[in-house]
Write a protein that holds these residues in place. Structure first.
Motif, PDB file in Angstrom:
ATOM      1  N   ALA A  62       0.838  -1.207   0.000  1.00 59.86           N
ATOM      2  CA  ALA A  62       0.000   0.000   0.000  1.00 59.86           C
ATOM      3  C   ALA A  62       0.870   1.253   0.000  1.00 59.86           C
ATOM      4  CB  ALA A  62      -0.927   0.005   1.217  1.00 59.86           C
ATOM      5  N   ALA A  63       1.999   1.181   0.695  1.00 60.44           N
ATOM      6  CA  ALA A  63       2.913   2.326   0.729  1.00 60.44           C
ATOM      7  C   ALA A  63       3.494   2.575  -0.662  1.00 60.44           C
ATOM      8  CB  ALA A  63       4.034   2.074   1.732  1.00 60.44           C
ATOM      9  N   VAL A  64       3.753   1.488  -1.395  1.00 61.37           N
ATOM     10  CA  VAL A  64       4.261   1.628  -2.767  1.00 61.37           C
ATOM     11  C   VAL A  64       3.221   2.352  -3.613  1.00 61.37           C
ATOM     12  CG1 VAL A  64       5.024   0.394  -4.826  1.00 61.37           C
ATOM     13  CG2 VAL A  64       5.623  -0.485  -2.563  1.00 61.37           C
ATOM     14  N   VAL A  65       1.960   1.914  -3.497  1.00 64.99           N
ATOM     15  CA  VAL A  65       0.887   2.529  -4.279  1.00 64.99           C
ATOM     16  C   VAL A  65       0.756   4.011  -3.918  1.00 64.99           C
ATOM     17  CG1 VAL A  65      -1.594   2.532  -4.723  1.00 64.99           C
ATOM     18  CG2 VAL A  65      -0.359   0.359  -4.579  1.00 64.99           C
ATOM     19  N   MET A  66       0.837   4.313  -2.625  1.00 63.94           N
ATOM     20  CA  MET A  66       0.715   5.712  -2.210  1.00 63.94           C
ATOM     21  C   MET A  66       1.828   6.569  -2.801  1.00 63.94           C
ATOM     22  SD  MET A  66      -0.501   5.361   1.729  1.00 63.94           S
ATOM     23  CE  MET A  66      -0.634   7.109   1.997  1.00 63.94           C
ATOM     24  N   ALA A  67       3.045   6.034  -2.783  1.00 65.75           N
ATOM     25  CA  ALA A  67       4.169   6.773  -3.370  1.00 65.75           C
ATOM     26  C   ALA A  67       3.915   7.002  -4.859  1.00 65.75           C
ATOM     27  CB  ALA A  67       5.479   6.013  -3.156  1.00 65.75           C
ATOM     28  N   GLN A  68       3.401   5.971  -5.525  1.00 66.45           N
ATOM     29  CA  GLN A  68       3.144   6.092  -6.966  1.00 66.45           C
ATOM     30  C   GLN A  68       2.035   7.092  -7.256  1.00 66.45           C
ATOM     31  OE1 GLN A  68       2.458   1.976  -7.881  1.00 66.45           O
ATOM     32  NE2 GLN A  68       4.601   1.583  -8.373  1.00 66.45           N
ATOM     33  N   VAL A  69       0.975   7.058  -6.448  1.00 69.11           N
ATOM     34  CA  VAL A  69      -0.120   8.011  -6.640  1.00 69.11           C
ATOM     35  C   VAL A  69       0.405   9.431  -6.446  1.00 69.11           C
ATOM     36  CG1 VAL A  69      -2.281   8.888  -5.644  1.00 69.11           C
ATOM     37  CG2 VAL A  69      -1.981   6.433  -6.015  1.00 69.11           C
ATOM     38  N   PHE A  70       1.195   9.603  -5.402  1.00 69.44           N
ATOM     39  CA  PHE A  70       1.717  10.929  -5.067  1.00 69.44           C
ATOM     40  C   PHE A  70       2.501  11.536  -6.227  1.00 69.44           C
ATOM     41  CE2 PHE A  70       5.017  13.672  -3.189  1.00 69.44           C
ATOM     42  CZ  PHE A  70       4.222  14.559  -2.499  1.00 69.44           C
ATOM     43  N   VAL A  71       3.356  10.747  -6.861  1.00 71.29           N
ATOM     44  CA  VAL A  71       4.187  11.318  -7.920  1.00 71.29           C
ATOM     45  C   VAL A  71       3.501  11.339  -9.283  1.00 71.29           C
ATOM     46  CG1 VAL A  71       6.360  10.734  -6.784  1.00 71.29           C
ATOM     47  CG2 VAL A  71       5.358   9.159  -8.445  1.00 71.29           C
ATOM     48  N   SER A  72       2.480  10.494  -9.488  1.00 69.17           N
ATOM     49  CA  SER A  72       1.923  10.429 -10.845  1.00 69.17           C
ATOM     50  C   SER A  72       0.586  11.152 -11.005  1.00 69.17           C
ATOM     51  CB  SER A  72       1.790   8.963 -11.292  1.00 69.17           C
ATOM     52  OG  SER A  72       0.994   8.240 -10.403  1.00 69.17           O
ATOM     53  N   LEU A  73      -0.065  11.464  -9.885  1.00 61.55           N
ATOM     54  CA  LEU A  73      -1.351  12.169  -9.972  1.00 61.55           C
ATOM     55  C   LEU A  73      -1.261  13.480 -10.773  1.00 61.55           C
ATOM     56  CD1 LEU A  73      -4.339  12.175  -9.123  1.00 61.55           C
ATOM     57  CD2 LEU A  73      -3.667  13.253  -6.972  1.00 61.55           C
ATOM     58  N   PRO A  74      -0.199  14.270 -10.571  1.00 61.88           N
ATOM     59  CA  PRO A  74      -0.135  15.524 -11.345  1.00 61.88           C
ATOM     60  C   PRO A  74      -0.190  15.308 -12.847  1.00 61.88           C
ATOM     61  CG  PRO A  74       1.519  15.517  -9.615  1.00 61.88           C
ATOM     62  CD  PRO A  74       0.913  14.147  -9.619  1.00 61.88           C
ATOM     63  N   PHE A  75       0.367  14.213 -13.335  1.00 57.78           N
ATOM     64  CA  PHE A  75       0.334  13.961 -14.778  1.00 57.78           C
ATOM     65  C   PHE A  75      -1.097  13.882 -15.288  1.00 57.78           C
ATOM     66  CE2 PHE A  75       4.647  12.816 -13.933  1.00 57.78           C
ATOM     67  CZ  PHE A  75       5.317  13.078 -15.107  1.00 57.78           C
ATOM     68  N   LEU A  76      -1.941  13.189 -14.527  1.00 56.79           N
ATOM     69  CA  LEU A  76      -3.329  13.050 -14.952  1.00 56.79           C
ATOM     70  C   LEU A  76      -4.059  14.384 -14.857  1.00 56.79           C
ATOM     71  CD1 LEU A  76      -5.441  11.047 -15.931  1.00 56.79           C
ATOM     72  CD2 LEU A  76      -6.192  10.828 -13.571  1.00 56.79           C
ATOM     73  N   ALA A 112      10.628   7.977  -3.966  1.00 53.04           N
ATOM     74  CA  ALA A 112       9.645   8.035  -2.883  1.00 53.04           C
ATOM     75  C   ALA A 112       9.380   6.634  -2.339  1.00 53.04           C
ATOM     76  CB  ALA A 112       8.349   8.673  -3.385  1.00 53.04           C
ATOM     77  N   THR A 113       9.425   5.636  -3.227  1.00 50.12           N
ATOM     78  CA  THR A 113       9.169   4.260  -2.795  1.00 50.12           C
ATOM     79  C   THR A 113      10.253   3.772  -1.848  1.00 50.12           C
ATOM     80  OG1 THR A 113       8.203   3.857  -4.970  1.00 50.12           O
ATOM     81  CG2 THR A 113       8.651   1.935  -3.603  1.00 50.12           C
ATOM     82  N   ILE A 114      11.516   3.965  -2.238  1.00 50.68           N
ATOM     83  CA  ILE A 114      12.600   3.431  -1.415  1.00 50.68           C
ATOM     84  C   ILE A 114      12.663   4.170  -0.080  1.00 50.68           C
ATOM     85  CG2 ILE A 114      14.610   4.840  -2.112  1.00 50.68           C
ATOM     86  CD1 ILE A 114      16.055   2.093  -2.534  1.00 50.68           C
ATOM     87  N   THR A 115      12.248   5.428  -0.076  1.00 48.71           N
ATOM     88  CA  THR A 115      12.292   6.213   1.152  1.00 48.71           C
ATOM     89  C   THR A 115      11.116   5.864   2.063  1.00 48.71           C
ATOM     90  OG1 THR A 115      13.138   7.999  -0.221  1.00 48.71           O
ATOM     91  CG2 THR A 115      12.589   8.556   2.046  1.00 48.71           C
ATOM     92  N   PHE A 116       9.955   5.724   1.488  1.00 52.99           N
ATOM     93  CA  PHE A 116       8.732   5.571   2.286  1.00 52.99           C
ATOM     94  C   PHE A 116       8.347   4.108   2.484  1.00 52.99           C
ATOM     95  CE2 PHE A 116       3.891   5.683   2.095  1.00 52.99           C
ATOM     96  CZ  PHE A 116       3.748   5.949   3.457  1.00 52.99           C
TER      97      PHE A 116
END
Lengths: 281, 260
Positions: free
Chosen positions: A135-149, A208-212
């Motif tokens: 879930a933390a991986v998904v959150m990191a991915q959402v955080f960085v990719s949401l602006p693109f959408l 963000a993934t490796i950190t969080f």
């Protein structure tokens, strides 16, 4: 650029520099492909750790993309169709994850959702722990990719204006019906392009993934993290896995932009970019 | 990687007007960063006109750069395998010499929460429900963690296997993890000396069998030194000798390193 009536070619000198500029981007990728040991490729790509990483990456990136769709679409609507004070500042905030270093994103996520974080502390009391989970991986991915959408949808919404919706509303359609039957169908091209980019960015998410989220095979070690780790002991495997990420990204970007080019509204897109860059400059 | 090269180039230019300074380029493992900075000061004082430039990174990155032709005079690796890579490629001149050792220690967050598990040993850290973070087996601190655990007869079940020891330290210091295995020197630099916590972000708990996984740091003069100027090989050797000298060793000891 492509569909204008009068084609304005750049001066020859600039065109040469421009082509050299493309080389700056292309040469490393060509070198990457050249560096792959084809005889070892099948074995490198099918090792259990590589398959785990690929599977996890695909699952989490697809989940992240779905979440971005659900929360990003309303966000883009709010930013373009709702008047409120500080709207332009809110727009800047949405773009922040695009420009902060990914590790900073990871630290921010930890500060928010870590065990001692602003929100994480309360989640902890409810027995919910996010760090070190998929879930933390998904959150990191959402955080960085949401602006693109959001940016892609914003562009589409601003270009098209509100005329169609106004007509629908004046004919008595409810706001929800207008959104579902008028706005959404017209948004589809922008939405598809945005989603594809969102997915590509989520797939490539690393810092963000490796950190969080940490790095554990099958749980949090996505393909980019696997590449980073393989580099230590088996650079050839790292190169091979990198190639997978590059190929997926290339396919995805071609889908996003290729279909746009082929359409007749290519011209409208051209204008849209002109306007957007102007507004952001 | 680029910075030291650029810096070396700049200083050669700017110093050309005043006195002719020689820049010695040292590639040092990340864990040696602070200690080598201090060693550089000492070496520069003993050798006027010499400037020591550093490239500090993970040993495997440094080895890669050296193999790719980076113009370094000295290589100090955090482990033997990466030094072996450089030696196998014939990039060294002279035999690598061990100059320091490092052992693992267990660290826990300094400001322990009320509900944090009690951790006083490796067994405690390996218990169920404890969020333990270690290095991945692909990196030296991960191999050491496996050795220490095997020697103690404990099976570790980490929630994360990080690519670097600093990542492990970060997750413990921030309180995300309950415990982690890092080098004694890392714990010390985070304020976690044996039994002391003053101002630190982690507590260090000495491992009874820490000696079962001793990490040895080798240093060597590189072949590239000969291409960097006639005085470089001799200076590089003098730097290596300085690190091995009593003065050099006392600096390393103060930072938590063991004698070779």
């Amino acid at each position: 650029m492509r569909g204008r009536e009068v084609r304005v070619h750049p001066p020859a000198g600039l065109a040469v520099v421009g082509i050299l500029g493309a080389a700056v981007l292309l040469v490393p990728f060509v070198a990457l492909v050249a560096g792959v040991d084809l005889t070892r490729l099948p074995e490198l790509l099918t090792s259990p750790s590589a398959l785990d990483a690929l599977g996890l990456s695909l699952r989490t990136a697809l989940t992240a993309t779905a979440i971005c769709l659900v929360i990003g679409t309303p966000l883009a609507l709010v930013l373009t169709r709702l008047d409120f004070p500080g709207r332009s500042f809110a727009r800047s905030l949405v773009l922040l994850p695009l420009v902060v270093p990914p590790v900073v994103g990871g630290i921010a996520l930890t500060e928010a959702f870590g065990r001692r974080g602003l929100i994480g502390e309360h989640l902890q009391l409810l027995g919910i722990e996010i760090a070190f989970t998929s879930a933390a991986v998904v959150m990191a991915q959402v955080f960085v990719s949401l602006p693109f959408l959001v940016v892609a949808l914003e562009g589409a919404l601003l270009t098209r204006g509100e005329a169609h919706e106004r007509t629908a509303l004046s004919l008595g359609a409810s706001p929800l019906r207008t959104f579902l039957t008028v706005t959404l169908p017209l948004l589809v091209p922008g939405l598809v392009a945005g989603l594809v980019l969102t997915f590509a960015r989520a797939l490539g998410e690393f810092g963000a993934t490796i950190t969080f989220a940490g790095s554990l095979q099958g749980t949090t070690r996505t393909l980019p993290l696997q590449v980073y780790l393989e580099r230590e002991t088996d650079p050839e495997a790292a190169v091979a896995l990198s190639l997978v990420l590059v190929v997926v990204a290339l396919v995805v970007i071609t889908v996003a932009y290729g279909r746009r080019d082929g359409r007749r509204d290519g011209r409208r897109d051209g204008r849209r970019y002109g306007r957007r860059t102007g507004a952001e400059a | 990687m680029g910075s030291s090269v650029v810096l070396a180039g700049c200083s050669a230019l700017s110093d050309g007007a005043a006195e002719p300074a020689t820049t010695l380029t040292v590639f040092a493992a990340a864990s040696l960063g602070d200690s080598f900075e201090e060693l550089a000061d000492g070496f520069e004082q003993e050798n006027p006109g010499v400037e020591v430039e550093y490239n500090v990174a993970g040993s495997s990155s440094l080895a890669e750069q050296i193999l790719a032709g980076a113009p370094a005079d000295v290589f100090a690796s955090a482990d033997e395998p990466n030094m072996d890579t450089v030696v196998a490629a014939g990039e060294n001149s002279g035999e690598p010499k061990p100059f320091a050792t490092n052992v693992l220690t267990l660290v826990t967050p300094a400001d322990t929460r009320a509900d944090a598990p009690d951790i006083a040993s490796l067994e405690d850290a390996a218990a169920e429900g404890v969020k333990l973070v270690v290095c991945a087996p692909q990196v030296p601190c991960g191999r050491a963690a496996l050795d220490v655990a095997a020697d103690a007869g404990v099976e570790l079940s980490p929630v994360s296997e990080e690519a670097s020891v600093t990542d492990v330290l970060g997750k413990v210091a921030s309180g995300e993890a309950d415990a982690g295995l890092v080098y004694v020197t890392d714990a010390l630099s985070a304020g976690g000396g044996a039994g002391e916590t003053a101002g630190g972000t982690v507590n260090a708990i000495e491992l009874e069998n820490a000696d079962s996984a001793v990490n040895t740091y080798p240093i060597t003069v590189l072949d590239a030194a000969a291409e960097n100027g006639p005085e470089h090989p001799e200076l590089a050797q003098r730097f290596v000798d300085y690190v091995l000298s009593e003065d050099g060793q006392s600096v390393l000891e103060a930072d938590g390193f063991g004698a070779p």
